[in-house]
Design a protein around this motif. Structure first.
Motif, short mmCIF file in Angstrom:
data_model
loop_
_atom_site.label_atom_id
_atom_site.label_comp_id
_atom_site.label_asym_id
_atom_site.label_seq_id
_atom_site.Cartn_x
_atom_site.Cartn_y
_atom_site.Cartn_z
N THR A 91 3.06 4.23 -1.88
CA THR A 91 3.26 4.80 -3.15
C THR A 91 4.77 5.23 -3.29
N GLY B 86 0.63 -1.28 0.10
CA GLY B 86 -0.08 0.00 0.06
C GLY B 86 0.70 1.09 -0.10
N THR C 143 9.22 1.99 2.59
CA THR C 143 8.42 1.85 3.40
C THR C 143 8.67 2.13 5.11
#
Length: 298
Positions: A38, A36, A168
């Protein structure tokens, strides 16, 4: 820098093989998207640059050490084994190759420090292990059959894992299932490429698996690694709960199985393996690309 020396440095970097690094970065980007996130294009670009610098520096160090040890003069080169031949053809390029290698190590470390400051301290362990693999591979790791088997695949798995963390700021447990495929495939790639060089490598005190076990038994290890590379996406979907798109990576499996069968059949005739070394490279690159596309597009 004289033209001949510059060409020697570029050749010693083995540019065709550098494609592995951006593919592993792409896989790290794909796992980040899967959870999830970007991806930040700037960070992704820096990771690609760092991976290419580290990979190129490792190749340069390998070429330099093999030239200094005399190994390059003993091997029978193929397009996939025996070194690039750059330094035997241009010995005057050796100091420049070493300087370029050290510059690549230094720049990749500097980029790693910057990315650690951006993403968090979790990247530090990945980076330190990567530096150890980069610097110690030829002079030390190649003396141990087990370390020499694991180190190449681990290095490229770390590229994927590090990319994921940079984008992330966390390690997702399920990404380690995905990392098993580059780990197995790249270790298998380096293993089969050692088959033609057993006698030459033994003469300079290397101790990789084909030397320790003999080519026929090492061929069975190759087959196990190849099998593990294709079990991993199934486990990532079934156990890790990741996208079924990962199963796209199973498409090259029949060709990979054919390569494994030929390696086991021709293990005692390494010269006959040369065409299959090329097929194996194509299988590795295609599988990693499909693995990433399976997460990004499906």
């Amino acid at each position: 820098m004289a033209s001949g020396v510059l060409k020697g440095v570029v050749r010693a970097m083995r540019p065709p093989f550098l494609l592995l690094s951006p593919l592993c970065v792409l896989l790290g980007i794909a796992t980040a998207v899967e959870v999830g996130v970007t991806p930040d294009p700037r960070l992704a670009t820096l990771v690609v640059l760092g991976a290419l610098l580290a990979h190129g520096a490792t190749n340069l160090l390998n070429e330099y050490h093999d030239f200094r040890s005399g190994l390059d003069l003993r091997t029978t080169r193929t397009p996939f084994s025996g070194g690039s031949g750059a330094l035997p053809a241009q010995p005057a390029a050796a100091p420049a190759v070493l300087m370029a290698a050290l510059a690549g190590v230094g720049l990749s470390i500097a980029l790693g420090v910057y990315l650690t400051l951006q993403a968090g301290p979790g990247l530090l362990l990945v980076g330190l292990l990567g530096v150890v693999l980069m610097v110690a591979y030829t002079p030390l790791i190649t003396r141990s059959a087990l370390l020499c088997l694991i180190a190449p695949g681990l290095g490229f798995a770390l590229i994927q894992i590090g990319t994921h963390y940079v984008l992330t700021a966390r390690f997702n447990p399920e990404l380690f299932w995905v990392a098993l495929t580059p780990l197995c495939l790249v270790s298998a790639l380096l293993l089969i490429n050692q088959f033609p060089d057993v006698e030459a490598d033994r003469a300079v005190q290397r101790g990789h698996l084909p030397i320790r076990l003999g080519r026929p038994r090492a061929a069975r290890v190759f087959a196990v690694l190849v099998g593990g590379a294709y079990v991993a996406p199934v486990a990532a979907v079934g156990v890790g709960g990741l996208s079924a798109g990962l199963l796209l990576a199973l498409l090259p499996m029949p060709v990979a199985g054919l390569v494994a069968a030929r390696v086991m059949r021709l293990a005692r005739r390494p010269q006959a393996l040369t065409p299959w070394l090329g097929v194996n490279v194509a299988v590795v690159l295609t599988t990693l690309l499909l693995l990433a596309l399976g997460l990004l597009l499906v």
